[in-house]
Design a protein around this motif. Sequence first.
Motif, PDB file in Angstrom:
ATOM      1  N   MET A 193       0.814  -1.192   0.000  1.00 41.19           N
ATOM      2  CA  MET A 193       0.000   0.000   0.000  1.00 41.19           C
ATOM      3  C   MET A 193       0.865   1.267   0.000  1.00 41.19           C
ATOM      4  N   GLU A 194       1.914   1.232   0.809  1.00 43.24           N
ATOM      5  CA  GLU A 194       2.833   2.377   0.918  1.00 43.24           C
ATOM      6  C   GLU A 194       3.498   2.656  -0.433  1.00 43.24           C
ATOM      7  N   HIS A 195       3.876   1.590  -1.089  1.00 41.68           N
ATOM      8  CA  HIS A 195       4.539   1.713  -2.383  1.00 41.68           C
ATOM      9  C   HIS A 195       3.590   2.301  -3.427  1.00 41.68           C
ATOM     10  N   LYS A 196       2.324   1.963  -3.358  1.00 42.91           N
ATOM     11  CA  LYS A 196       1.322   2.453  -4.295  1.00 42.91           C
ATOM     12  C   LYS A 196       1.121   3.966  -4.134  1.00 42.91           C
TER      13      LYS A 196
END
Length: 144
Positions: A1-4
């Motif tokens: 999620m953080e990467h998105k």
Amino acid sequence: MEHKKEFEKAVEKKVENTVKKAIKVIAMVILGILVFLLANYLLMRLWNWLMPDLFGVGTVTYWQALGIFVLAKLLFGFGGGGGKSKGGSSHKKKIKSSHKCTPWRRDFDEWKHYDQFWKEEGEEAFKAYVEKIKNDHHDTSEEK
């Protein structure tokens, strides 16, 4: 999620920069067109102010002035000579080309003796030269 989320922010930033660049390009194109039209209008006004009085030619319309402007640009160039060329700056080229004439240049070290020569011999030599010219001119005028 953080990467998105990081990816979305990077894409948003890239899109923002692209839009800003596109707006700048469009603004520069519009500004360029306005400057061109203003230059053409100024050419028309200057022509109509100067040319009839100076040379007795007629006045021109805006579109005729545009034709004169384009013709002048085609004949005399577009003024793109200010940038650097592939061979280096033009100043360096001028310096390099100035060395081509060195055999024809006088040695300027000799000029330090000029004042001394003029004091010692120059005035007398000049007076003798003037007398010679007068005598030669006098002889040729008597022959006629």
